[in-house]
Write an enzyme that holds these catalytic residues in place. Structure first.
Site, mmCIF file in Angstrom:
data_model
loop_
_atom_site.group_PDB
_atom_site.id
_atom_site.type_symbol
_atom_site.label_atom_id
_atom_site.label_comp_id
_atom_site.label_asym_id
_atom_site.label_seq_id
_atom_site.Cartn_x
_atom_site.Cartn_y
_atom_site.Cartn_z
ATOM 1 N N LYS A 1 41.861 46.742 27.131
ATOM 2 C CA LYS A 1 42.678 46.717 28.350
ATOM 3 C C LYS A 1 41.810 46.399 29.577
ATOM 4 O O LYS A 1 42.168 45.581 30.430
ATOM 5 C CB LYS A 1 43.369 48.072 28.515
ATOM 6 C CG LYS A 1 44.002 48.303 29.854
ATOM 7 C CD LYS A 1 45.254 47.482 30.027
ATOM 8 C CE LYS A 1 45.701 47.467 31.466
ATOM 9 N NZ LYS A 1 47.033 46.981 31.663
ATOM 10 N N CYS B 1 46.390 47.346 39.234
ATOM 11 C CA CYS B 1 45.700 47.134 37.954
ATOM 12 C C CYS B 1 44.419 46.338 38.142
ATOM 13 O O CYS B 1 43.325 46.860 37.996
ATOM 14 C CB CYS B 1 46.635 46.388 37.013
ATOM 15 S SG CYS B 1 48.255 47.141 36.948
HETATM 16 N N1 SAJ Z 1 46.287 36.361 41.851
HETATM 17 C C1 SAJ Z 1 45.589 35.354 42.489
HETATM 18 N N2 SAJ Z 1 45.448 34.163 41.842
HETATM 19 C C2 SAJ Z 1 45.961 33.942 40.615
HETATM 20 C C3 SAJ Z 1 46.654 34.969 39.965
HETATM 21 C C4 SAJ Z 1 46.802 36.176 40.620
HETATM 22 O O1 SAJ Z 1 45.097 35.511 43.595
HETATM 23 O O2 SAJ Z 1 45.798 32.825 40.105
HETATM 24 C C5 SAJ Z 1 46.433 37.662 42.531
HETATM 25 C C6 SAJ Z 1 47.884 38.091 42.738
HETATM 26 O O3 SAJ Z 1 48.408 37.552 43.927
HETATM 27 C C7 SAJ Z 1 47.752 39.592 42.776
HETATM 28 C C8 SAJ Z 1 46.627 39.863 41.781
HETATM 29 O O4 SAJ Z 1 45.924 38.649 41.654
HETATM 30 O O5 SAJ Z 1 47.347 40.041 44.050
HETATM 31 C C9 SAJ Z 1 47.055 40.338 40.423
HETATM 32 O O6 SAJ Z 1 48.226 39.651 39.988
HETATM 33 P P1 SAJ Z 1 48.474 39.203 38.484
HETATM 34 O O7 SAJ Z 1 49.796 38.542 38.437
HETATM 35 O O8 SAJ Z 1 47.325 38.453 37.980
HETATM 36 O O9 SAJ Z 1 48.448 40.541 37.655
HETATM 37 P P2 SAJ Z 1 49.200 41.963 37.776
HETATM 38 O O10 SAJ Z 1 48.298 42.910 38.482
HETATM 39 O O11 SAJ Z 1 50.583 41.825 38.258
HETATM 40 O O12 SAJ Z 1 49.273 42.368 36.219
HETATM 41 C C10 SAJ Z 1 48.077 42.428 35.467
HETATM 42 C C11 SAJ Z 1 48.277 41.651 34.153
HETATM 43 N N3 SAJ Z 1 47.006 41.472 33.480
HETATM 44 C C12 SAJ Z 1 46.576 40.242 33.071
HETATM 45 O O13 SAJ Z 1 47.197 39.235 33.276
HETATM 46 C C13 SAJ Z 1 45.293 40.212 32.329
HETATM 47 C C14 SAJ Z 1 49.250 42.399 33.275
HETATM 48 O O14 SAJ Z 1 49.356 41.784 32.006
HETATM 49 C C15 SAJ Z 1 48.787 43.858 33.112
HETATM 50 O O15 SAJ Z 1 49.676 44.605 32.302
HETATM 51 C C16 SAJ Z 1 48.742 44.501 34.483
HETATM 52 O O16 SAJ Z 1 47.756 43.791 35.238
HETATM 53 C C17 SAJ Z 1 48.383 45.955 34.327
HETATM 54 O O17 SAJ Z 1 49.294 46.803 34.464
HETATM 55 O O18 SAJ Z 1 47.236 46.287 34.006
#
Ligand code: SAJ
Length: 424
Positions: free
Chosen positions: A205, A259
């Site tokens: 994780k 997360c």
């Molecule tokens: N973000 C960027 N650029 C990107 C992608 C995301 O700046 O290309 C930013 C988003 O705006 C946000 C942050 O990153 O601020 C996180 O967003 P996210 O969509 O990447 O992830 P979370 O936090 O919504 O969910 C993550 C997921 N983990 C992965 O993709 C490895 C999800 O599967 C997990 O279950 C979740 O964390 C968790 O609960 O741990």
């Protein structure tokens, strides 16, 4: 192994959907939370969180009689801990909620019960923290009761879909515990279920979220380099990603949520001398709101006494979650530089964050603004028409920090248009 009743401790973004799903499959579920306000709201049918599809699923489960909510832990075949694991100011993991959830199970623990920890936790939490707490009952983990770690891995905004479809890892303190976990989650999980040991599952994780944080950090660093060399980062990423083995993520205002911006610190804390790249990536992402603030300041010819209409405060598009949100940090930094920020967050119009002035409509945010700043690419912001906005604001400057808008369209409507490493 068949389980008939489940008590889920913590009815937040993970606990509530999980409880509703188990109940929809006919298990007898109690969703427990220490927050009486949340439980009373749920009893009255009011959800404290927004997640697509959750309202209907929850209401149906409640009406079917298979789901109850309570402020007390109740006896059950299975106990699932789904409480938050935030960090302290010094970035050390705050496991108080996990500890007190485990303690609250002890008086109810019976031989043959299954206990599952879902909360993202530092390596060895299940073995070194949860096991001894539960064994204070006099029962032994892996002998008298079953114990496993099974992290949620679902994406906010798609939680219900991903809870069912994603692969699920279950790490037992022994093989029987992992297999019992598999039998339980098979009730609704359609994705692959992989069995391993508890510490491996914890590590998996943390590695997933850490690698995503790391990949976003390199995208943010590329954006800063592109800005320096007068390159449009979005064009450059688009071209680089045509390479079959390159997949650069999107730069933005930073990384937030409960997360990805938190979990890598659990590895840094556990092994600071080893987790060096991980720490640097965290620092790059944490510095991104300040970097974007400087760009907005330059685009606005200074921020002193400027009114900035900031669109979006949540940590990412189309969610209502403001935890660790870089957009909130951005609003704070702009304010520190002398701007008056009027923030409009349609998913949480009244978040009540100290120092942040929220307005409850787009019009109210726009009317006196000098600068329009797009901080979160909610669909409803993406769809805004520059010509319509022109009629609603005196602002001359538009800053799109998340590349949701077309430069030419906004310039065509008479705005000076800027963005993060944008040329086109
Ligand atoms: N973000 C960027 N650029 C990107 C992608 C995301 O700046 O290309 C930013 C988003 O705006 C946000 C942050 O990153 O601020 C996180 O967003 P996210 O969509 O990447 O992830 P979370 O936090 O919504 O969910 C993550 C997921 N983990 C992965 O993709 C490895 C999800 O599967 C997990 O279950 C979740 O964390 C968790 O609960 O741990």
């Amino acid at each position: 192994m068949e389980f008939k009743s489940v008590c889920i401790i913590g009815v937040g973004y993970i606990g509530l959907p999980t409880a509703s799903l188990f109940a929809s499959k006919g298990l007898q579920v109690t969703g427990m939370d220490i927050n009486a306000e949340i439980i009373n709201g749920l009893k009255a049918g009011r959800l404290h969180i927004f997640e697509p599809g959750l309202g209907d699923l929850f209401h149906n489960a409640l009406q079917s009689g298979h789901l109850a909510v309570s402020t007390e832990v109740v006896p059950a075949d299975v106990f699932i801990i789904a409480v938050p694991t935030p960090f302290y100011e010094d970035k050390k993991a705050d496991l108080r909620a996990v500890v007190s959830a485990a303690e609250s199970i002890v008086p109810h623990l019976q031989p043959g019960n299954l206990v599952i920890l879902e909360s993202t936790s530092p390596p060895r939490t299940t073995m070194d923290i949860v096991t001894p707490i539960l064994e204070a009952s006099g029962l032994k983990a892996g002998v008298d009761f079953l114990l496993a770690y099974s992290p949620e891995r679902v994406l906010p905004g798609k939680i219900l879909q991903e809870l069912v479809a994603n692969a699920r890892v279950i790490g037992g303190v022994d093989r029987a515990s992992a297999e019992a976990g598999r039998d339980l989650y098979r009730t609704f999980v359609e994705g692959e279920i992989i069995l391993t040991d508890a510490t491996t599952a914890e590590m998996v994780k943390l590695m997933e979220n850490t690698s995503r944080d790391f990949n976003i950090a390199i995208a943010n660093e590329f954006a800063r380099l592109a800005q320096k060399f007068d390159v449009d980062i979005w064009e450059a990423i688009g071209i680089a990603n045509l390479h079959p083995r390159v997949q650069i993520l999107q730069p933005g205002v930073g990384v937030g949520g409960h997360c990805i911006s938190v979990d890598p610190w659990f590895l840094v804390e556990a092994a600071p001398e080893t987790a060096r790249l991980i720490k640097t990536a965290r620092e790059v992402n944490d510095a991104q709101p300040a970097y974007v603030t400087d760009l907005v300041e330059r685009a606005s010819n200074g921020l002193e006494d400027k009114i900035v209409c900031q669109l979006g405060l949540s940590f990412k598009p189309n969610v209502d979650d403001l935890r660790e949100s870089p957009a909130v940090r951005l609003a704070q930094l702009l304010t520190e530089k002398g701007a008056q920020v009027l923030a409009y967050e349609p998913f949480k119009p009244d978040a009540g964050i100290a120092g942040i002035e929220q307005v409850d409509s787009l019009e109210a945010a726009l009317i006196e603004a000098d600068v329009v700043l797009l901080a979160v690419a909610h669909d409803q912001f993406r769809d805004l028409k520059p010509q319509e906005i022109r009629g609603k604001t005196q602002a001359e400057v538009v800053f799109d920090a998340v590349r949701a808008w077309d430069k030419a369209d906004w310039e065509g409507a008479g705005f000076r248009f800027y963005g993060l490493a944008r040329k086109y």
